[in-house]
Design a protein around this motif. Sequence first.
Motif, PDB file in Angstrom:
ATOM      1  N   CYS A   1      -7.069   4.404   6.577  1.00  0.00           N
ATOM      2  CA  CYS A   1      -6.653   3.003   6.622  1.00  0.00           C
ATOM      3  C   CYS A   1      -7.479   2.217   7.625  1.00  0.00           C
ATOM      4  N   ALA A   2      -7.422   0.928   7.495  1.00  0.00           N
ATOM      5  CA  ALA A   2      -7.904   0.021   8.525  1.00  0.00           C
ATOM      6  C   ALA A   2      -6.926  -1.132   8.571  1.00  0.00           C
ATOM      7  N   ARG A   3      -6.363  -1.383   9.736  1.00  0.00           N
ATOM      8  CA  ARG A   3      -5.397  -2.472   9.930  1.00  0.00           C
ATOM      9  C   ARG A   3      -4.242  -2.412   8.938  1.00  0.00           C
ATOM     10  N   GLY A   4      -3.724  -1.203   8.735  1.00  0.00           N
ATOM     11  CA  GLY A   4      -2.540  -1.068   7.899  1.00  0.00           C
ATOM     12  C   GLY A   4      -2.792  -1.108   6.409  1.00  0.00           C
ATOM     13  N   LYS A   5      -4.048  -1.212   6.023  1.00  0.00           N
ATOM     14  CA  LYS A   5      -4.373  -1.198   4.596  1.00  0.00           C
ATOM     15  C   LYS A   5      -5.179   0.063   4.282  1.00  0.00           C
ATOM     16  N   VAL A   6      -4.899   0.651   3.121  1.00  0.00           N
ATOM     17  CA  VAL A   6      -5.638   1.853   2.738  1.00  0.00           C
ATOM     18  C   VAL A   6      -7.053   1.457   2.315  1.00  0.00           C
ATOM     19  N   VAL A   7      -8.036   2.029   2.973  1.00  0.00           N
ATOM     20  CA  VAL A   7      -9.426   1.721   2.598  1.00  0.00           C
ATOM     21  C   VAL A   7     -10.099   2.874   1.858  1.00  0.00           C
ATOM     22  N   ALA A   8      -9.572   4.074   2.006  1.00  0.00           N
ATOM     23  CA  ALA A   8     -10.173   5.189   1.278  1.00  0.00           C
ATOM     24  C   ALA A   8      -9.115   6.180   0.859  1.00  0.00           C
ATOM     25  N   LEU A   9      -9.229   6.675  -0.362  1.00  0.00           N
ATOM     26  CA  LEU A   9      -8.362   7.737  -0.850  1.00  0.00           C
ATOM     27  C   LEU A   9      -9.273   8.811  -1.420  1.00  0.00           C
ATOM     28  N   GLN A  10      -9.318   9.949  -0.720  1.00  0.00           N
ATOM     29  CA  GLN A  10     -10.289  10.976  -1.072  1.00  0.00           C
ATOM     30  C   GLN A  10      -9.610  12.332  -1.192  1.00  0.00           C
TER      31      GLN A  10
ATOM     32  N   SER B   1      -1.832   7.026 -11.339  1.00  0.00           N
ATOM     33  CA  SER B   1      -0.942   5.896 -11.588  1.00  0.00           C
ATOM     34  C   SER B   1      -1.699   4.575 -11.538  1.00  0.00           C
ATOM     35  N   ASP B   2      -1.285   3.650 -12.404  1.00  0.00           N
ATOM     36  CA  ASP B   2      -1.982   2.359 -12.361  1.00  0.00           C
ATOM     37  C   ASP B   2      -1.543   1.520 -11.154  1.00  0.00           C
ATOM     38  N   LYS B   3      -0.575   2.048 -10.402  1.00  0.00           N
ATOM     39  CA  LYS B   3      -0.205   1.374  -9.145  1.00  0.00           C
ATOM     40  C   LYS B   3      -1.330   1.475  -8.105  1.00  0.00           C
ATOM     41  N   VAL B   4      -2.370   2.230  -8.434  1.00  0.00           N
ATOM     42  CA  VAL B   4      -3.531   2.292  -7.554  1.00  0.00           C
ATOM     43  C   VAL B   4      -4.084   0.877  -7.335  1.00  0.00           C
ATOM     44  N   GLY B   5      -3.769   0.005  -8.305  1.00  0.00           N
ATOM     45  CA  GLY B   5      -4.200  -1.395  -8.199  1.00  0.00           C
ATOM     46  C   GLY B   5      -3.570  -2.130  -7.029  1.00  0.00           C
ATOM     47  N   GLN B   6      -2.521  -1.548  -6.441  1.00  0.00           N
ATOM     48  CA  GLN B   6      -1.887  -2.210  -5.286  1.00  0.00           C
ATOM     49  C   GLN B   6      -2.631  -1.970  -3.971  1.00  0.00           C
ATOM     50  N   LEU B   7      -3.544  -1.003  -4.003  1.00  0.00           N
ATOM     51  CA  LEU B   7      -4.274  -0.703  -2.755  1.00  0.00           C
ATOM     52  C   LEU B   7      -5.452  -1.671  -2.664  1.00  0.00           C
ATOM     53  N   THR B   8      -5.134  -2.923  -2.355  1.00  0.00           N
ATOM     54  CA  THR B   8      -6.113  -3.990  -2.562  1.00  0.00           C
ATOM     55  C   THR B   8      -7.293  -3.952  -1.604  1.00  0.00           C
ATOM     56  N   ALA B   9      -7.196  -3.149  -0.543  1.00  0.00           N
ATOM     57  CA  ALA B   9      -8.336  -3.076   0.384  1.00  0.00           C
ATOM     58  C   ALA B   9      -9.185  -1.836   0.133  1.00  0.00           C
ATOM     59  N   LEU B  10      -8.845  -1.105  -0.944  1.00  0.00           N
ATOM     60  CA  LEU B  10      -9.511   0.182  -1.187  1.00  0.00           C
ATOM     61  C   LEU B  10     -11.015   0.002  -1.391  1.00  0.00           C
ATOM     62  N   ARG B  11     -11.780   0.825  -0.666  1.00  0.00           N
ATOM     63  CA  ARG B  11     -13.231   0.780  -0.808  1.00  0.00           C
ATOM     64  C   ARG B  11     -13.761   2.020  -1.517  1.00  0.00           C
ATOM     65  N   LYS B  12     -13.047   3.135  -1.336  1.00  0.00           N
ATOM     66  CA  LYS B  12     -13.552   4.358  -1.936  1.00  0.00           C
ATOM     67  C   LYS B  12     -12.395   5.134  -2.552  1.00  0.00           C
TER      68      LYS B  12
ATOM     69  N   ASP C   1       0.825  -1.204   0.000  1.00  0.00           N
ATOM     70  CA  ASP C   1       0.000   0.000   0.000  1.00  0.00           C
ATOM     71  C   ASP C   1       0.863   1.259   0.000  1.00  0.00           C
ATOM     72  N   LEU C   2       1.963   1.226   0.780  1.00  0.00           N
ATOM     73  CA  LEU C   2       2.848   2.380   0.812  1.00  0.00           C
ATOM     74  C   LEU C   2       3.441   2.641  -0.573  1.00  0.00           C
ATOM     75  N   GLN C   3       3.899   1.575  -1.223  1.00  0.00           N
ATOM     76  CA  GLN C   3       4.455   1.734  -2.579  1.00  0.00           C
ATOM     77  C   GLN C   3       3.398   2.273  -3.535  1.00  0.00           C
ATOM     78  N   GLY C   4       2.173   1.783  -3.390  1.00  0.00           N
ATOM     79  CA  GLY C   4       1.072   2.258  -4.233  1.00  0.00           C
ATOM     80  C   GLY C   4       0.872   3.749  -4.056  1.00  0.00           C
ATOM     81  N   LEU C   5       0.803   4.194  -2.794  1.00  0.00           N
ATOM     82  CA  LEU C   5       0.587   5.615  -2.520  1.00  0.00           C
ATOM     83  C   LEU C   5       1.734   6.465  -3.063  1.00  0.00           C
ATOM     84  N   GLN C   6       2.952   5.975  -2.884  1.00  0.00           N
ATOM     85  CA  GLN C   6       4.110   6.751  -3.359  1.00  0.00           C
ATOM     86  C   GLN C   6       4.094   6.892  -4.884  1.00  0.00           C
TER      87      GLN C   6
END
Length: 820
Positions: free
Chosen positions: A88-97, A108-119, A50-55
């Motif tokens: 985040c929830a439990r170390g995973k990104v759940v929302a990016l707003q 970036s298509d690395k957004v696909g790494q945020l596998t717990a993303l809900r929003k 998730d950190l790599q995805g955000l970066q």
Amino acid sequence: MGVWRSNRCSVGPRGVMLALPLLVLLLHAASPARGQASPDSDGVVIAQADLQGLQAIRQALVDPRGFLRGWNGTGLGACSGEWAGVKCARGKVVALQLPFKALAGALSDKVGQLTALRKLSLHDNALGGQVPAAIGFLRDLRGLYLFNNRFAGAVPPALGGCAFLQTLDLSGNSLSGTIPSSLANATRLYRLDLAHNNLSGAVPASLTSLRFLESLSLNNNNLTGEMPSTIGNLRMLRGLSLSSNLISGSIPDGIGNLSRLQFLDLSDNLLGGSLPVSLFNVTSLVEIKLDGNGIGGHIPEAIDGLKNLTKLSMRRNALVGEIPAATGNLSRLSLLDVSENNLTGGIPGSLSSLANLNSFNVSYNNLSGPVPVVLSNRFNSSSFVGNLQLCGFNGSDICTSASSPATMASPPLPLSQRPTRRLNRKELIIAVGGICLLFGLLFCCVFIFWRKDKKDSAPSQKGTKGTATKDAGKPGTVAGKGSDADGDGGGKLVHFDGPLSFTADDLLCATAEILGKSTYGTVYKATMEDGSYVAVKRLREKIAKSSKEFEGEVNALGKLRHPNLLSLRAYYHGPKGEKLLVFDFMTKGNLASFLHARAPDSAPVSWSTRMNIAVGVARGLHHLHTDASMVHGNLTSSNILLDEDNNAKIADCGLPRLMSAAANNNVVAAAGALGYRAPELSKLKKANTKTDIYSLGMIMLELLTGKSPGDTTNGLDLPQWVASVVEEEWTNEVFDLELMKDAATGSETGEELVKTLKLALHCVDPSSVARPEAQQVLRQLEQIKPSIAVSATSSFTGEPSHTTATATTITDDTRSTTTE
Ligand SMILES: *[C@@H]1O[C@H](CO)[C@@H](O)[C@H](O)[C@H]1NC(C)=O
Ligand SMILES: *[C@@H]1O[C@H](CO)[C@@H](O)[C@H](O)[C@H]1NC(C)=O
Ligand SMILES: *[C@@H]1O[C@H](CO)[C@@H](O)[C@H](O)[C@H]1NC(C)=O
Ligand SMILES: *[C@@H]1O[C@H](CO)[C@@H](O)[C@H](O)[C@H]1NC(C)=O
Ligand SMILES: *[C@@H]1O[C@H](CO)[C@@H](O)[C@H](O)[C@H]1NC(C)=O
Ligand SMILES: *[C@@H]1O[C@H](CO)[C@@H](O)[C@H](O)[C@H]1NC(C)=O
Ligand SMILES: *[C@@H]1O[C@H](CO)[C@@H](O)[C@H](O)[C@H]1NC(C)=O
Ligand SMILES: *[C@@H]1O[C@H](CO)[C@@H](O)[C@H](O)[C@H]1NC(C)=O
Ligand SMILES: *[C@@H]1O[C@H](CO)[C@@H](O)[C@H](O)[C@H]1NC(C)=O
Ligand SMILES: *[C@@H]1O[C@H](CO)[C@@H](O)[C@H](O)[C@H]1NC(C)=O
Ligand SMILES: *[C@@H]1O[C@H](CO)[C@@H](O)[C@H](O)[C@H]1NC(C)=O
Ligand SMILES: *[C@@H]1O[C@H](CO)[C@@H](O)[C@H](O)[C@H]1NC(C)=O
């Protein structure tokens, strides 16, 4: 919606799993020992992927205003609030707003790494490039909001891989290519908006398999082909907009199966064929727009089945036949536009009874005969021109007997029964005056309160007759203006400051409908001559104070001004002692019906709406208690009214001051029965600020739980039940299911819910001394949701809290202005 909701929030393995982040939060927040901390600030470190995805996302964005300044360093703080817009929830990104942040660059298509993303919400930025196909890997994604950006290229077919996607909004971009039929794989979709792009090809038939879809907007694209014949499968659909495309063929019959459809807009396409009869089976319809197609056929007589229709616009088509007389039964109709068609026959007289009609256009048809007087008075010639055989409107020929339409749809006007010779000017003036007089006597001043409430009618009816006679000489005064006082004198109308100006006659002649009855009297919605509305409260006889005391008190109430208090604009004191109070009319009605009496398929009431209402009530109450030194004494969700934007306005403020002591005791008893009454009132009998706070707490619980204070669960009343559930750490069980949808998309909502719940429980503390003051409630609510605090404060500047009342007093044909 009902199906969708129970699916999402039902108890059972799936329901529990989906609500998990919220549940965790709630349990944390609800347990005092552990405080308000969120799991991530307890030291949970963000997952490496998730950190790599955000970066990577940060790298591809351009951030001219520096909103992402905090996205730096090792990323250890990414999940503890240091990185703006990341939840985040439990170390995973759940929302990016990150909406409205002027962000440019690409996603970036690395957004696909945020596998717990809900929003994922990046709307209203300047993002370009493609919508990354990798979003399709986000199996948990619930909401994708990328509207109002500069995305180009295709809508990635891979988005169909987001099995739990509920909202997909890519409108207002420059997307091209076709709409991928694979979107139908996202079977939970309930809102799909691809409007205002450059999409081409046909509307994929596969989309009609989306059985939860409520809103489909594909307008303003370049779509071609025909509408899917299976459109009727979208049983949950409430809004359908395909306007401004190149869609051809005819409207499928299956549209008659969309039994929840409220808004239909197919304007400006290449549609032809005839108007499907089945459309008029869809009784839920509120607005129909079919402008600028080539649609032929008749408007069926069965149109009056569409009881909720407010707008019907079918200009620039090829409709034939007559305007059905039954159209006059559509009592909510405010807009009727059938201009530029091939309609024949007369304008039905029944349309005169459409009290809400404020936009009307039948120009450029082949209509004939006289225009009903009510319509020719209300609308100018541009509503009627282009019908060679139409007469009797401003600027047209005068009607003669030869003008009666081929098939008479309305009762003939008296004039058309006269000899066929053309009338001279003098006769004409007399005739028009005569019609107006007749009309005035018949329709104008039928004093509605008399109609609805015969018992109290005598004085007003008298006054009305007098006016009609006085104004008889003036042609065209349907509602009789001119005289400021009642014909018989003795009535008195006093205006307080505000935008309203009307005479006693205007008020008494307004058409009205009963909105409700209460201990204090009956409330009416009155339609003034200019089409505006006011709420009129007729106080029950024998419960008000004597005239002198009454006027003293009511003048004080007229000075009460606050954005969250319903403004008293005027009062009328009739010759027989009848008392009318005139208030601003609130379109959305009261909070009780807003929460509890909605159609089962209407949109959920969001958390921010509820919070805005709670803050508004607290603000109004604070003003009442501190600045006006008044106690409300009867605060319930039925007298919290809502304006267009769902802002709360407290009604009935200070009304007890107008009443005799005996009447007030009854009100206190009635409030008790509804569950808003503080326990100590059973002994005290007199309301105070702390009993108001108790009622406020009940209203907050009502907003949170969606339950009425009257509801009991397992023999416990609402506060007891809530307290018992909270004690067992099952806090999420108490909230309205609708709120779980908000909460599931962002963890902050869960925290706000719990904090508000605690505050509400504090307000309903059985011990009055333990309850907070209105000011404390307000401050805490504003801390819980600071965005509401800011937006609502700005509206404060609109109206000063205290104003000098400029009262225009109208008595016996004199209009005097007194400044108090
Ligand atoms: C990151 O940015 C914040 C806010 O601008 C600043 O306070 C902090 O020192 C920065 N941290 C690092 C490691 O650069
Ligand atoms: C959609 O579902 C169909 C059949 O279930 C499958 O063949 C197709 O690959 C799916 N498409 C996507 C984008 O998931
Ligand atoms: C539709 O296509 C035409 C030509 O292909 C183009 O000129 C027009 O701008 C397009 N409309 C929209 C809304 O993009
Ligand atoms: C829309 O797409 C068409 C090709 O399908 C293209 O010719 C046209 O320029 C596009 N219009 C806009 C406004 O992007
Ligand atoms: C409407 O629904 C009924 C029952 O589901 C179905 O039999 C009928 O064919 C549908 N009508 C159209 C025109 O799709
Ligand atoms: C309209 O509804 C009625 C009853 O629900 C049904 O009998 C009739 O066939 C429908 N008409 C059309 C044209 O769909
Ligand atoms: C018409 O609107 C009212 C609310 O304004 C609603 O209760 C009713 O269900 C609607 N009727 C239909 C047929 O949808
Ligand atoms: C109206 O009918 C006439 C004669 O049938 C026809 O010539 C004309 O095109 C029609 N106009 C429209 C707008 O359909
Ligand atoms: C509807 O309108 C027609 C014609 O104006 C009238 O005969 C009929 O009684 C009306 N129906 C209802 C239910 O109001
Ligand atoms: C208009 O209606 C009249 C009969 O009312 C008919 O004779 C005439 O042909 C119609 N004109 C058009 C253009 O449809
Ligand atoms: C007629 O009324 C419309 C609005 O109802 C207005 O826009 C228009 O200017 C008026 N036209 C004339 C000729 O008065
Ligand atoms: C009525 O429609 C005609 C033709 O579309 C238009 O010119 C006119 O302005 C419209 N009048 C009103 C009052 O909407």
